[in-house]
Enzyme design. Structure first.
Site, PDB file in Angstrom:
ATOM      1  N   THR A  35      -2.311 -16.964  98.603  1.00 57.64           N
ATOM      2  CA  THR A  35      -2.738 -16.055  98.903  1.00 57.64           C
ATOM      3  C   THR A  35      -1.251 -15.232 100.364  1.00 57.64           C
ATOM      4  OG1 THR A  35      -4.640 -16.187  98.838  1.00 57.64           O
ATOM      5  CG2 THR A  35      -3.910 -14.834 100.626  1.00 57.64           C
TER       6      THR A  35
ATOM      7  N   ARG B 216      -9.740 -13.817  93.586  1.00 61.66           N
ATOM      8  CA  ARG B 216      -9.314 -15.436  93.339  1.00 61.66           C
ATOM      9  C   ARG B 216      -8.720 -15.790  91.776  1.00 61.66           C
ATOM     10  NH1 ARG B 216      -8.455 -20.020  94.093  1.00 61.66           N
ATOM     11  NH2 ARG B 216      -8.895 -22.048  93.261  1.00 61.66           N
TER      12      ARG B 216
ATOM     13  N   GLU C 166      -7.682 -23.817  96.081  1.00 58.32           N
ATOM     14  CA  GLU C 166      -8.443 -23.036  97.370  1.00 58.32           C
ATOM     15  C   GLU C 166      -8.135 -22.719  98.256  1.00 58.32           C
ATOM     16  OE1 GLU C 166     -11.963 -23.321  95.494  1.00 58.32           O
ATOM     17  OE2 GLU C 166     -12.617 -20.734  96.682  1.00 58.32           O
TER      18      GLU C 166
ATOM     19  N   GLN D 132      -5.302 -28.536  92.605  1.00 59.64           N
ATOM     20  CA  GLN D 132      -6.404 -29.467  91.655  1.00 59.64           C
ATOM     21  C   GLN D 132      -6.029 -30.197  91.314  1.00 59.64           C
ATOM     22  OE1 GLN D 132      -6.950 -26.147  91.452  1.00 59.64           O
ATOM     23  NE2 GLN D 132      -8.194 -25.901  92.210  1.00 59.64           N
TER      24      GLN D 132
ATOM     25  N   ASP E  23       5.148 -22.005  94.671  1.00 61.52           N
ATOM     26  CA  ASP E  23       3.933 -21.837  94.583  1.00 61.52           C
ATOM     27  C   ASP E  23       3.662 -22.679  93.811  1.00 61.52           C
ATOM     28  OD1 ASP E  23       0.462 -19.788  93.872  1.00 61.52           O
ATOM     29  OD2 ASP E  23       0.913 -21.525  95.468  1.00 61.52           O
TER      30      ASP E  23
END
Lengths: 410, 246
Positions: A80, A217, A75, A249, A245
């Site tokens: 993005t 998201r 996150e 996690q 990309d």
């Protein structure tokens, strides 16, 4: 007689050893798998030569492709940025692709309201002043219903009715209080934006806007890549970037190693607004501390000795608002922070403090023989298209200059 | 005269002793586990492979492991939700190959193994526990090779459970993985080479429509992985037409 004995034994041992070794060798060659012996055909030779030529050609072409990696904790804004690059330098999102995000956005809405409602219930049980987290009686039924929907595998289409109910629940004081404590729950950053736009999102013929898509998201799993050429002079020289990309996690990070060879630049995304939040995959670990350790780990990788590092201090828009309410000291890494002023000056002061911390970390983790690798810090808000475009232009310039220096032309 | 006889005697005895010692040593060597590779090389008996590919096979769960060629029924309805689609073996295999190729295969493998766990009857807790432990060690434990991307709470729930044979043990995890696959992998799958291949191999009725895809799959089309934890062959061509190394 003794001499005879020893001589005899010596001779015997020698002959025994030579016999045994011969025997083993024989066994070995007898048992080794026989590889089929193919005749060297003139045609096959020609084919092999053709393949060699093609490989050489493609390797040469490959050298002009610059590999960029988007790394960072979960996150932090990597995907993005990835979407922004697609919008800026590729064909952008056509209607089909925009429509494909409808289900994602609706899912985000259902998940958010479920997290908030369940969170309110939990806080209502555990906190000392639990009464402010108790949802009003009228909204409790809506809450239970929405919580049940949120645990389903398939979410229903977001109709006007459901949207209205969600809006009502969102406006409930208890839910707002819970949202204010959102840092201890896993509330996505897009929560407020989607909740405020519920009417539009629940239209029957809703097509997500570019902004909606950027806010959507989804945890990335595995690796995604695009190839693009930044506009401008570099088009003539055939400069091509291949951007990767990844998921952020912990379980996703073991896959990163497959991408580490031959990287021109690492774009490391660090969400500076997350200094008071815990990890999605480990709610006992502070996100900023995780980012600090991860950045340290990435910097120390041997394959990145010559790689340029672009540090994107991301989510500045959220940081701006948060730093005035939540002091930086709540994060262990920033515990020596002294607030100076208030208002806009405070924001700048706080940002400079965070930037300095990252710079210190960089120089601590960089070996003396890597000091000449490029390291630049950029303040970003991944949702802001203009800012990302400007930032990437700077990144591109830096990399091209670096490229020329390495080629000995500067 | 006597010494000549003695020497002959010594010769015979020493040679005999050496032979015996050598044979004993050879026997000892081949009885040690160190020699196994050598032994397998020189064994003339045809070795039957008694190794199981999956835990499911080892536990004797029916119909798991390698893809079974079933009689081709009317094509899979691709508009079904993902959890229904994944019930179809051919689709699942195709989707799994796609996920493996972009380093996201653990989700599909996890789904499959939980699916196999579901086939073990509830009145057989021993096998259920074996399978559950296998799944936890491979997919849930932090640092596992195929660790899946689930939330802290879901992981703690599973790791802290008191009943490994419980039928709903992995429900939350499966739910999260399904959401992840639906929102992240599935869209890219529709525009991947794997899906194209799946369509070619499973021609469907002309009136059934396909989900909308677009031309470019943004998923990893070529990554040079010398160490692929999913052990699957990658059959993809890069955009430049080059075959990918594994």
């Amino acid at each position: 007689m003794f001499a005879e004995l020893t001589r005899e034994t010596g001779q015997n041992t020698y002959s025994m050893i030579s016999m045994l070794s011969l025997a083993f060798e024989g066994m070995g060659s007898f048992c080794s798998r026989q590889k089929p012996y193919s005749e060297a055909d003139a045609e096959e030779n020609e084919q092999a030569a053709e393949i060699e030529r093609r490989i050489a050609q493609e390797t040469k072409a490959e050298q002009h492709i610059h590999k960029l990696l988007l790394l960072g904790a979960g996150e932090s804004g990597k995907s993005t940025i990835f979407k922004q690059i697609k919008l800026l330098f590729q064909t952008g999102f056509d209607e089909a692709e925009l429509r494909s995000y409808t289900s994602v956005i609706h899912a985000n809405v259902y998940q958010t309201i479920k997290i908030l409602y369940d969170g309110a219930k939990e806080l209502g049980q555990n906190e000392s002043d639990s009464s402010k987290y108790v949802v009003s009686i009228e909204n409790k039924e809506i809450g239970e219903k929405l919580s049940a929907i949120g645990s389903r595998l398939d979410y229903p289409y977001l109709t006007k009715d459901i949207a209205h109910e969600i809006k009502t629940l969102w406006k409930d004081a208890a839910i707002q209080e819970t949202y204010a404590r959102g840092n201890i729950l896993q509330v996505p950053d897009c929560a407020q934006y989607f909740m405020e736009n519920l009417e539009r999102l629940s239209e029957a013929d809703y097509v997500p806007t570019k902004e909606d898509v950027l806010y959507a998201r989804v945890r990335t799993t595995g690796v995604v890549e695009i190839q693009f050429s930044p506009v401008g002079e570099s088009r003539k020289s055939g400069e091509v970037y291949r951007l990767y990309d990844v998921g952020g996690q912990r379980n996703e990070r073991r896959k990163w190693i497959h991408l580490f060879e031959g990287v021109t630049a690492v774009i490391f995304c660090a969400a500076i607004s997350e200094y008071d939040q815990m990890l999605f995959e480990d709610e006992t670990k502070n996100r900023m501390m995780e980012t600090k350790e991860l950045f340290d780990w990435v910097l120390k990788q041997a394959c990145f000795e010559k790689t340029s590092f672009m540090l994107f201090l991301n989510k500045f828009d959220i940081f701006e608002k948060k730093v005035q309410k939540v002091p930086l000291n709540v994060c262990e890494w920033f515990k020596d922070y002294q607030p100076k002023a208030s208002g806009k000056h405070e924001v700048e002061h706080a940002y400079e403090f965070v930037k300095k911390k990252f710079e210190e970390l960089y120089f601590q983790s960089t070996k003396p023989d890597c000091v000449d690798r490029v390291f630049k810090i950029y303040r970003t808000t991944a949702l802001d298209q203009k800012l990302v475009k400007k930032t990437f232009k700077l990144v591109d310039e830096t990399l091209r200059r670096r490229n020329l220096i390495e080629a000995g032309l500067l | 005269m006597k010494s000549m006889k003695d020497i002959l005697w010594v010769q015979v005895v020493s040679r005999f002793l050496l032979l015996v010692t050598a044979s004993v040593l050879v026997l000892v060597f081949f009885s040690m586990s160190v020699s196994q590779p050598l032994l397998s090389q020189i064994s003339l008996r045809k070795r039957e492979s008694t190794e199981f590919v999956t835990m499911g096979q080892a536990l004797g769960i029916p119909g798991c492991g390698l893809l079974v060629q079933t009689a081709s029924v009317a094509g899979v309805d691709l508009h079904q939700p993902l959890d229904k689609l994944l019930q179809d073996k051919r689709f699942r295999q195709s989707f799994m190959d796609f996920a493996d190729s972009c380093l996201a295969g653990e989700s599909v493998h996890f789904f499959e193994e939980v699916h196999e766990l579901g086939k073990i009857p509830l009145d057989d807790p021993v096998r259920r526990i074996y399978m559950a432990r296998h799944i936890i060690e491979n997919y849930i434990v932090t640092g596992a090779e195929m660790e899946i991307n689930i939330s802290h709470r879901t992981r703690q729930e599973i790791l802290g459970t008191l009943d490994l044979a419980h039928p709903d043990l992995f429900n939350h995890a499966v739910n999260e993985m399904m959401q992840l696959m639906k929102m992240n992998l599935l869209k890219d799958y529709w525009s991947s080479m794997n899906f194209v291949k799946f369509k070619e191999e499973n021609p469907r009725q002309p009136d059934s429509s396909e989900p909308a895809g677009w031309d470019l799959s943004p998923r990893l089309s070529c990554v040079r992985c010398t160490d692929n934890p999913f052990n699957h062959e990658q059959l993809h061509k890069c955009p430049s037409g080059r075959k990918c190394d594994v």
